[in-house]
Design a protein around this motif. Structure first.
Motif, PDB file in Angstrom:
ATOM      1  N   GLN A   1     -13.384   1.852   0.746  1.00 10.65           N
ATOM      2  CA  GLN A   1     -14.178   0.673   1.077  1.00 10.65           C
ATOM      3  C   GLN A   1     -14.471   0.614   2.574  1.00 10.65           C
ATOM      4  O   GLN A   1     -15.592   0.302   2.979  1.00 10.65           O
TER       5      GLN A   1
ATOM      6  N   TYR B   1      -8.975   1.284  -0.860  1.00  4.40           N
ATOM      7  CA  TYR B   1      -9.203   0.461   0.329  1.00  4.40           C
ATOM      8  C   TYR B   1      -9.801   1.296   1.461  1.00  4.40           C
ATOM      9  O   TYR B   1     -10.742   0.863   2.126  1.00  4.40           O
TER      10      TYR B   1
ATOM     11  N   GLN C   1      -4.600   2.342  -4.826  1.00  6.33           N
ATOM     12  CA  GLN C   1      -5.150   1.159  -4.179  1.00  6.33           C
ATOM     13  C   GLN C   1      -5.396   1.412  -2.699  1.00  6.33           C
ATOM     14  O   GLN C   1      -6.394   0.956  -2.139  1.00  6.33           O
ATOM     15  N   ARG C   2      -4.483   2.133  -2.083  1.00  2.00           N
ATOM     16  CA  ARG C   2      -4.624   2.459  -0.660  1.00  2.00           C
ATOM     17  C   ARG C   2      -5.857   3.314  -0.444  1.00  2.00           C
ATOM     18  O   ARG C   2      -6.673   3.044   0.437  1.00  2.00           O
TER      19      ARG C   2
ATOM     20  N   LEU D   1      -2.255  -0.416   7.283  1.00  4.39           N
ATOM     21  CA  LEU D   1      -1.629  -0.283   5.973  1.00  4.39           C
ATOM     22  C   LEU D   1      -0.109  -0.181   6.028  1.00  4.39           C
ATOM     23  O   LEU D   1       0.554  -0.248   5.001  1.00  4.39           O
TER      24      LEU D   1
ATOM     25  N   TYR E   1       0.809  -1.215   0.000  1.00  2.82           N
ATOM     26  CA  TYR E   1       0.000   0.000   0.000  1.00  2.82           C
ATOM     27  C   TYR E   1       0.843   1.266   0.000  1.00  2.82           C
ATOM     28  O   TYR E   1       0.399   2.305  -0.455  1.00  2.82           O
TER      29      TYR E   1
END
Length: 94
Positions: free
Chosen positions: A18, A15, A11-12, A35, A5
């Protein structure tokens, strides 16, 4: 395979988004541990998500934006059966 990450900010941030959707909030200290990134990195990520109007920054983390509720006239016609049921139960209590 585990995602690094620290090397992939998109992507981090996805996430984190989410987590916001699932929990309604995130805590910076928890994200740092989860992370494996710095406090500065998390602050930057949350600032970016706030700029994209995905969340609102608060002390120590962020909260997801609440959906705007409909106007009063619209809300009056929504969930009428549920509202009536609650009213009936309340009437019995008084």
């Amino acid at each position: 395979m585990m995602i690094d990450y620290d090397a992939f900010p998109e992507q981090r941030q996805f996430y984190i988004q989410q987590l916001l959707n699932e929990n309604g909030r995130v805590v910076s200290a928890d994200l740092i541990k989860l992370l494996g990134v710095s406090e500065h990195t998390i602050r930057r990520d949350l600032q970016k998500l706030a700029q994209d109007e995905i969340c609102k920054r608060v002390y120590g983390g962020a909260v997801s934006h609440l959906k705007q509720s409909a106007n009063f006239e619209t809300r009056m016609t929504q969930s009428v059966a549920e509202k009536s049921s609650v009213a009936k139960r309340c009437a019995v209590l008084s």
